[in-house]
Write a protein that holds these residues in place. Structure first.
Motif, PDB file in Angstrom:
ATOM      1  N   GLY A 171      23.874  39.499  50.488  1.00  0.00           N
ATOM      2  CA  GLY A 171      23.667  40.858  50.989  1.00  0.00           C
ATOM      3  C   GLY A 171      24.674  41.834  50.414  1.00  0.00           C
ATOM      4  O   GLY A 171      25.751  41.442  49.956  1.00  0.00           O
ATOM      5  N   PRO A 172      24.331  43.122  50.427  1.00  0.00           N
ATOM      6  CA  PRO A 172      25.201  44.143  49.806  1.00  0.00           C
ATOM      7  C   PRO A 172      26.576  44.240  50.434  1.00  0.00           C
ATOM      8  O   PRO A 172      27.534  44.659  49.778  1.00  0.00           O
ATOM      9  N   ASP A 173      26.716  43.864  51.701  1.00  0.00           N
ATOM     10  CA  ASP A 173      28.016  43.981  52.359  1.00  0.00           C
ATOM     11  C   ASP A 173      29.059  43.060  51.733  1.00  0.00           C
ATOM     12  O   ASP A 173      30.262  43.283  51.875  1.00  0.00           O
ATOM     13  N   THR A 174      28.606  41.994  51.025  1.00  0.00           N
ATOM     14  CA  THR A 174      29.572  41.066  50.447  1.00  0.00           C
ATOM     15  C   THR A 174      30.315  41.686  49.275  1.00  0.00           C
ATOM     16  O   THR A 174      31.317  41.138  48.827  1.00  0.00           O
ATOM     17  N   MET A 175      29.876  42.837  48.777  1.00  0.00           N
ATOM     18  CA  MET A 175      30.629  43.502  47.726  1.00  0.00           C
ATOM     19  C   MET A 175      31.990  43.947  48.248  1.00  0.00           C
ATOM     20  O   MET A 175      32.927  44.165  47.490  1.00  0.00           O
ATOM     21  N   ASP A 176      32.089  44.073  49.575  1.00  0.00           N
ATOM     22  CA  ASP A 176      33.378  44.434  50.168  1.00  0.00           C
ATOM     23  C   ASP A 176      34.349  43.259  50.189  1.00  0.00           C
ATOM     24  O   ASP A 176      35.488  43.406  50.623  1.00  0.00           O
ATOM     25  N   THR A 177      33.890  42.091  49.747  1.00  0.00           N
ATOM     26  CA  THR A 177      34.785  40.942  49.718  1.00  0.00           C
ATOM     27  C   THR A 177      35.739  41.015  48.533  1.00  0.00           C
ATOM     28  O   THR A 177      36.613  40.166  48.400  1.00  0.00           O
ATOM     29  N   PHE A 178      35.576  42.010  47.658  1.00  0.00           N
ATOM     30  CA  PHE A 178      36.551  42.231  46.593  1.00  0.00           C
ATOM     31  C   PHE A 178      37.675  43.081  47.167  1.00  0.00           C
ATOM     32  O   PHE A 178      37.463  44.202  47.614  1.00  0.00           O
ATOM     33  N   HIS A 179      38.884  42.544  47.161  1.00  0.00           N
ATOM     34  CA  HIS A 179      40.036  43.206  47.754  1.00  0.00           C
ATOM     35  C   HIS A 179      40.966  43.695  46.631  1.00  0.00           C
ATOM     36  O   HIS A 179      41.646  42.899  45.989  1.00  0.00           O
ATOM     37  N   SER A 180      40.971  44.979  46.416  1.00  0.00           N
ATOM     38  CA  SER A 180      41.756  45.555  45.334  1.00  0.00           C
ATOM     39  C   SER A 180      43.249  45.377  45.575  1.00  0.00           C
ATOM     40  O   SER A 180      43.733  45.495  46.710  1.00  0.00           O
ATOM     41  N   LEU A 181      43.981  45.121  44.499  1.00  0.00           N
ATOM     42  CA  LEU A 181      45.439  45.040  44.563  1.00  0.00           C
ATOM     43  C   LEU A 181      46.089  46.333  44.094  1.00  0.00           C
ATOM     44  O   LEU A 181      47.317  46.432  44.025  1.00  0.00           O
ATOM     45  N   GLY A 182      45.269  47.327  43.741  1.00  0.00           N
ATOM     46  CA  GLY A 182      45.796  48.620  43.330  1.00  0.00           C
ATOM     47  C   GLY A 182      46.468  48.614  41.975  1.00  0.00           C
ATOM     48  O   GLY A 182      47.342  49.439  41.703  1.00  0.00           O
ATOM     49  N   THR A 272      41.168  51.507  18.798  1.00  0.00           N
ATOM     50  CA  THR A 272      40.624  50.162  19.016  1.00  0.00           C
ATOM     51  C   THR A 272      39.171  50.196  19.486  1.00  0.00           C
ATOM     52  O   THR A 272      38.746  51.130  20.172  1.00  0.00           O
ATOM     53  N   ASN A 273      38.443  49.146  19.136  1.00  0.00           N
ATOM     54  CA  ASN A 273      37.049  49.036  19.578  1.00  0.00           C
ATOM     55  C   ASN A 273      36.841  47.845  20.510  1.00  0.00           C
ATOM     56  O   ASN A 273      35.705  47.450  20.779  1.00  0.00           O
ATOM     57  N   ASN A 274      37.943  47.246  21.003  1.00  0.00           N
ATOM     58  CA  ASN A 274      37.779  46.108  21.913  1.00  0.00           C
ATOM     59  C   ASN A 274      38.581  46.296  23.205  1.00  0.00           C
ATOM     60  O   ASN A 274      39.077  45.325  23.784  1.00  0.00           O
ATOM     61  N   PHE A 275      38.681  47.540  23.662  1.00  0.00           N
ATOM     62  CA  PHE A 275      39.416  47.847  24.895  1.00  0.00           C
ATOM     63  C   PHE A 275      38.610  47.421  26.118  1.00  0.00           C
ATOM     64  O   PHE A 275      37.389  47.575  26.175  1.00  0.00           O
ATOM     65  N   TYR A 276      39.319  46.888  27.104  1.00  0.00           N
ATOM     66  CA  TYR A 276      38.699  46.522  28.378  1.00  0.00           C
ATOM     67  C   TYR A 276      39.680  46.842  29.495  1.00  0.00           C
ATOM     68  O   TYR A 276      40.866  46.506  29.403  1.00  0.00           O
ATOM     69  N   CYS A 277      39.201  47.494  30.546  1.00  0.00           N
ATOM     70  CA  CYS A 277      40.053  47.838  31.679  1.00  0.00           C
ATOM     71  C   CYS A 277      39.647  47.019  32.899  1.00  0.00           C
ATOM     72  O   CYS A 277      38.475  47.012  33.293  1.00  0.00           O
ATOM     73  N   GLU A 278      40.611  46.325  33.474  1.00  0.00           N
ATOM     74  CA  GLU A 278      40.354  45.481  34.636  1.00  0.00           C
ATOM     75  C   GLU A 278      41.049  46.043  35.868  1.00  0.00           C
ATOM     76  O   GLU A 278      42.206  46.466  35.804  1.00  0.00           O
ATOM     77  N   ARG A 279      40.334  46.053  36.982  1.00  0.00           N
ATOM     78  CA  ARG A 279      40.913  46.403  38.283  1.00  0.00           C
ATOM     79  C   ARG A 279      41.288  45.096  38.955  1.00  0.00           C
ATOM     80  O   ARG A 279      40.405  44.304  39.323  1.00  0.00           O
ATOM     81  N   LEU A 280      42.558  44.824  39.110  1.00  0.00           N
ATOM     82  CA  LEU A 280      42.967  43.554  39.697  1.00  0.00           C
ATOM     83  C   LEU A 280      42.609  43.494  41.176  1.00  0.00           C
ATOM     84  O   LEU A 280      42.790  44.456  41.916  1.00  0.00           O
ATOM     85  N   GLY A 281      42.127  42.340  41.582  1.00  0.00           N
ATOM     86  CA  GLY A 281      41.793  42.151  42.985  1.00  0.00           C
ATOM     87  C   GLY A 281      41.398  40.718  43.259  1.00  0.00           C
ATOM     88  O   GLY A 281      41.274  39.889  42.349  1.00  0.00           O
ATOM     89  N   LEU A 282      41.207  40.413  44.525  1.00  0.00           N
ATOM     90  CA  LEU A 282      40.816  39.083  44.973  1.00  0.00           C
ATOM     91  C   LEU A 282      39.390  39.123  45.504  1.00  0.00           C
ATOM     92  O   LEU A 282      38.943  40.134  46.050  1.00  0.00           O
ATOM     93  N   ALA A 299      33.293  34.769  40.874  1.00  0.00           N
ATOM     94  CA  ALA A 299      32.256  35.258  41.789  1.00  0.00           C
ATOM     95  C   ALA A 299      32.525  34.796  43.215  1.00  0.00           C
ATOM     96  O   ALA A 299      32.170  35.490  44.180  1.00  0.00           O
ATOM     97  N   ALA A 300      33.177  33.654  43.367  1.00  0.00           N
ATOM     98  CA  ALA A 300      33.428  33.086  44.691  1.00  0.00           C
ATOM     99  C   ALA A 300      34.848  33.307  45.174  1.00  0.00           C
ATOM    100  O   ALA A 300      35.080  33.597  46.349  1.00  0.00           O
ATOM    101  N   TYR A 301      35.836  33.180  44.263  1.00  0.00           N
ATOM    102  CA  TYR A 301      37.231  33.159  44.701  1.00  0.00           C
ATOM    103  C   TYR A 301      38.164  33.678  43.613  1.00  0.00           C
ATOM    104  O   TYR A 301      39.170  33.020  43.285  1.00  0.00           O
ATOM    105  N   CYS A 302      37.842  34.834  43.059  1.00  0.00           N
ATOM    106  CA  CYS A 302      38.703  35.411  42.030  1.00  0.00           C
ATOM    107  C   CYS A 302      40.134  35.529  42.563  1.00  0.00           C
ATOM    108  O   CYS A 302      40.374  36.193  43.575  1.00  0.00           O
ATOM    109  N   PRO A 303      41.119  34.902  41.893  1.00  0.00           N
ATOM    110  CA  PRO A 303      42.495  34.983  42.375  1.00  0.00           C
ATOM    111  C   PRO A 303      43.306  36.083  41.704  1.00  0.00           C
ATOM    112  O   PRO A 303      44.452  36.300  42.086  1.00  0.00           O
ATOM    113  N   SER A 304      42.735  36.725  40.701  1.00  0.00           N
ATOM    114  CA  SER A 304      43.362  37.788  39.912  1.00  0.00           C
ATOM    115  C   SER A 304      44.384  37.220  38.938  1.00  0.00           C
ATOM    116  O   SER A 304      44.932  36.124  39.130  1.00  0.00           O
ATOM    117  N   ALA A 305      44.671  37.995  37.904  1.00  0.00           N
ATOM    118  CA  ALA A 305      45.658  37.587  36.902  1.00  0.00           C
ATOM    119  C   ALA A 305      47.056  37.472  37.494  1.00  0.00           C
ATOM    120  O   ALA A 305      47.946  36.855  36.889  1.00  0.00           O
TER     121      ALA A 305
END
Length: 425
Positions: A171-182, A272-282, A299-305
């Motif tokens: 369900g769409p509410d599970t998108m809130d399971t991503f917890h940003s680390l700022g 550069t042509n290979n830039f990627y920006c990541e928002r760290l979070g769990l 997808a299940a348990y991203c621990p972040s870098a």
């Protein structure tokens, strides 16, 4: 028992690792990836602890070593480039790794290594994604973006921290399971020939205002650049993920005047042509499965870098999931051993067996309480931190392995699966 027909959504490290194990056990595996080819991109990753053991059980160590990056260690430098602290990689094979490990590799090389080993047994479909699916007690009916449909015993979402599979299944509410680390990290590579006597060293520079720059060399002709900011900016916060032009310009604004090699790095950022920006979070979920849909990796348990355990968690998680399927469902060649009815039990066992590992990896991580939040933002604070790092390095204390990274998962042990060993023959 009959073969399990499994669809894995996501052709990254986690998805390929699971495809490796389940196909080795004799199951019918399809991997679907929306990218038009194997996404063998990304910068440097490492393996730690149980991840190293899983890689060895896959028989991949010779191939891994052939592509490994011999990073010598980690150094902190000041605004003028003077080394303030140095922590060598732990190459003894004993104890916890430091920031640099004895198992460093480019993400694309690891992904291709697993893919090349499994592709003869696995059906890969590139340039397509799941449009929708419906599940009942016995199967999952999947409709693809190319208009085709098929039926599977199990659907695995290994499609990253922003998983569409997770959203559709839970369900769409599970998108809130991503917890940003700022924290934002911009990654890219630039050409730079190695200098005489130069080693493969991870170099770190802290600039005032919550800004960090990292440089790593992975071959004699290129270096990797990491731009890390803990404060962000309104422009970066509002930039749409994947809008590379806007993200690059926002990063350039943030790092303007940061000192050290900033001017040269920002010029490279523009080109550069290979830039990627990541928002760290769990990513945190109460359950990793729903009916005949299960999640794996980020997808299940991203621990972040932040933890240094993202790749290891993906490999170990894939091993546990395949192991529990082999234990409770058996292998196709095993007459009378296990049934498809054991799949529900296997998915629950995967959660119960692996969750204590991930709980240790993610323990205490939240916005405002990570290593990034300890980084000083004033020149005086940075000078004090560099001094303290120098003292710690002089005393040869493994500050990264013991107190910052999450390789130590306590009493958790890697299970042995008899069926998996048999499947390796």
């Amino acid at each position: 028992m009959a073969q399990l027909k499994v669809l894995i959504c996501g052709g990254g490290i986690a998805g390929n690792a699971l495809a490796f194990w389940l196909s080795k056990l004799g199951h019918d595996i399809t991997v679907i990836e929306r990218f038009p080819s194997l996404r063998a991109t990304g910068l440097q990753v490492d393996l730690r602890g149980h991840g190293i053991e899983v890689m060895r059980r896959m028989g991949l160590e010779p191939g891994f070593r052939a592509k490994a990056i011999e990073e010598q260690g980690f150094e902190a430098v000041d605004n003028s480039g003077r080394q303030k602290a140095y922590f060598p990689a732990n190459k003894s094979g004993k104890g916890l790794q430091s920031f640099s490990t004895d198992f460093e590799i480019m993400r694309g090389d690891l992904c291709r290594l697993i893919y090349d080993t499994a592709k003869g047994r696995v059906r890969y479909v590139f340039g397509t994604y799941i449009e929708s699916f419906e599940e009942d007690e016995s199967s999952v009916q999947v409709r693809f973006s190319d208009g085709k449909s098929d039926q599977f015993d199990l659907l695995v979402g290994a499609d990253g921290q922003g998983s569409r599979t997770r959203k559709m299944a839970f369900g769409p509410d599970t998108m809130d399971t991503f917890h940003s680390l700022g924290v934002y990290i911009g990654y890219f590579t630039i050409p730079r020939e190695i200098s005489p006597g130069e080693e493969f060293t991870f170099t770190s520079y802290i600039a005032p205002g919550g800004r960090l720059m990292f440089i790593r060399r992975h071959n004699p002709h290129e270096i990797q650049i990491y731009l890390v900011c803990t404060t962000g900016s309104e422009r970066l916060n509002n930039a749409q993920k994947g809008n590379v032009k806007e993200e690059k310009e926002a990063m350039a604004e943030i790092f303007q005047g940061a000192g050290w090699q900033t001017e040269r790095i920002l010029q490279s950022l523009e080109d550069t042509n290979n830039f990627y920006c990541e928002r760290l979070g769990l990513v945190k979920l109460e359950s990793w499965s729903h009916g005949r849909v299960v999640l794996l990796g980020d997808a299940a348990y991203c621990p972040s870098a932040t933890t240094g355990m993202g790749t290891t968690s993906s490999l170990v998680g894939a091993y546990i999931l395949a192991g529990e399927i082999s234990k409770h469902c058996g292998r196709p060649a095993d007459e009378g051993h296990g049934t498809k009815d054991g799949l529900s039990t296997a998915l629950k066992a995967y959660d119960q067996k692996f969750r204590p590992f991930m709980d240790q990896v993610q323990k205490g991580l939240a916005k405002g309480s990570t290593v990034w939040d300890w980084i000083p933002s004033t020149p005086l604070g940075i000078a004090i931190l560099n001094f303290l790092l120098g003292v710690v390095a002089f005393l040869r204390l493994n500050v990264f392995g013991k107190w910052i990274l999450r390789e130590d998962v306590g009493e958790w042990t890697l299970p042995d699966y008899e069926e998996m060993v048999q499947g390796q023959k």
